[in-house]
Write a protein that holds these residues in place. Structure first.
Motif, mmCIF file in Angstrom:
data_model
loop_
_atom_site.group_PDB
_atom_site.id
_atom_site.type_symbol
_atom_site.label_atom_id
_atom_site.label_comp_id
_atom_site.label_asym_id
_atom_site.label_seq_id
_atom_site.Cartn_x
_atom_site.Cartn_y
_atom_site.Cartn_z
ATOM 1 N N CYS A 266 0.915 -0.965 0.142
ATOM 2 C CA CYS A 266 0.063 -0.155 -0.249
ATOM 3 C C CYS A 266 0.770 1.372 0.118
ATOM 4 O O CYS A 266 2.249 1.274 1.197
ATOM 5 N N CYS A 269 0.133 4.360 3.002
ATOM 6 C CA CYS A 269 0.212 3.618 4.266
ATOM 7 C C CYS A 269 1.435 2.440 4.602
ATOM 8 O O CYS A 269 2.452 2.400 5.627
ATOM 9 N N GLY A 273 -1.601 -0.983 7.272
ATOM 10 C CA GLY A 273 -3.253 -0.913 6.414
ATOM 11 C C GLY A 273 -3.898 -0.072 6.642
ATOM 12 O O GLY A 273 -3.808 1.122 7.960
ATOM 13 N N CYS A 274 -4.922 0.872 6.472
ATOM 14 C CA CYS A 274 -5.439 1.747 6.198
ATOM 15 C C CYS A 274 -6.548 1.645 5.543
ATOM 16 O O CYS A 274 -6.877 0.444 4.932
ATOM 17 N N CYS A 277 -6.409 0.779 1.604
ATOM 18 C CA CYS A 277 -6.076 -0.784 1.453
ATOM 19 C C CYS A 277 -6.438 -1.632 2.041
ATOM 20 O O CYS A 277 -6.982 -2.838 1.896
HETATM 21 ZN ZN LIG Z 1 -2.953 0.928 3.437
#
Ligand SMILES: [Zn+2]
Length: 351
Positions: A266, A269, A273-274, A277
């Motif tokens: 991604c 981020c 993790g965001c 994504c």
């Molecule tokens: Zn992300």
């Protein structure tokens, strides 16, 4: 007569000073020199009543006055004219040190910029760009790509058919694979990308009924899955930066075997993790795979001879959405923004 001439001269001098513009000067000229009612003209006429000696003296004085009035009026007229010219020049003065007005410059649409950047990367790798038509037929869009009429994979793409002639709007740029192989100037070697618009019935926040894809096809002797992986990794690193990992997942497409989905770490981020994504740390970026032997066979059948012998040549193909690239690149979450022509959106991109 002498007194009259002197008085007239004094009047004239005073009135000339007061005359402000060309029309006042003309009125003055009429009053003194006018052929019917001019004051000097009247005195000239009165000369006839004088005796010869007196007439000579008076005539001389009158002529001097007339010359004085004429030259006074002429000089005043010239002054007035040059004054108004000076005024006009002052009014119209150009400041040549002022910077010019810049016409507003257009810029590339973010989708055009993304497409051209993608093209540049593949051109640098020795690919050629191949254009195919947007209006296609069933053979080039489905049949030759190993999707016969009853194939369930068509359901995902079944889309815009034209009323006549069995034509349809192409659902993917993979049609370019077939068209190029059929017209290939140097068979069996192929190294092309095919960018262009495609049409499907999808319509949501990340899908549009019309969007743009870039198809890639490489065919030759000894092309392997390793070539596919190396090419795609090099391309994604050139586009997004080498700091992002690339992941290959098994997948299924009718026209490739084996097939892989390609994920990019991604870019928003960095893999933590965001929202973009969906908390996975990965972005789905493109599909690809090794060309299915059935595709070569379909082309050979159309050509009427074996040009792409599946026992001899192999190849890989890939496809990605240009909107998807631009969305990932700029962190855009709604595909519709690309098509609304809202300058507040478009002006945010360098172009
Ligand atoms: Zn992300």
């Amino acid at each position: 007569m002498k007194d009259q001439v002197r008085a007239l001269r004094e009047d004239f001098d005073r009135e000339l000073k007061a005359a402000g513009d060309a029309s006042a000067l003309q009125a003055l000229r009429d009053r003194y020199l006018g052929r019917k009612a001019g004051a000097i003209t009247a005195l000239m006429k009165a000369l006839g009543a004088l005796g010869p000696a007196e007439r000579r003296v008076a005539g001389q004085e009158l002529n001097e006055l007339k010359t004085h009035v004429e030259s006074g009026l002429d000089a005043a007229r010239d002054r007035a004219a040059s004054d108004s010219t000076a005024q006009r020049l002052a009014r119209e003065r150009l400041d040549i040190t002022l910077p010019g007005r810049r016409p507003p410059h257009g810029r590339r649409h973010p989708l055009t910029a993304a497409r051209e950047d993608l093209e540049d990367i593949f051109l640098a790798m020795g690919y050629e760009i191949f254009d195919g038509p947007e209006v296609e037929d069933d053979y080039h869009c489905f049949e030759a790509l190993n999707m016969p009429a009853d194939h369930p994979a068509r359901d995902m793409q079944d889309t815009f058919y034209l009323a006549e002639g069995g034509l349809l709007l192409r659902t993917h740029t993979s049609t370019g694979q077939i068209r190029y192989m059929l017209s290939n100037p140097h068979p069996p070697d192929v190294r092309i990308i095919c960018p262009g618009k495609v049409y499907r019935r999808d319509d949501d926040i990340t899908h549009s009924p019309m969007f743009q894809q870039i198809e890639g096809l490489v065919v030759g002797k000894g092309i392997t899955l390793g070539d596919l992986k190396g090419t795609i990794e090099a391309f994604l690193h050139a586009l997004f930066g080498a700091q992002f990992p690339v992941r290959f997942r098994p997948s299924y497409f009718p026209y490739t075997e084996p097939s892989v989905e390609v994920d990019l770490g991604c870019v928003v981020c960095g893999g933590k993790g965001c929202r973009v994504c969906k908390q996975t740390g990965w972005l789905e970026i493109m599909g690809s795979g090794m060309v299915h032997p059935a595709v070569f066979e379909a082309v050979n059948a159309r050509l009427g001879r074996v040009v792409y012998d599946p026992e001899e040549v192999t190849g890989f193909a890939f496809g990605l959405g240009i909107e998807r690239v631009a969305m990932v690149r700029h962190g855009i979450d709604n595909i519709r923004l690309f098509y609304e022509n809202d300058l507040r959106f478009l002006e945010q991109f360098p172009g």
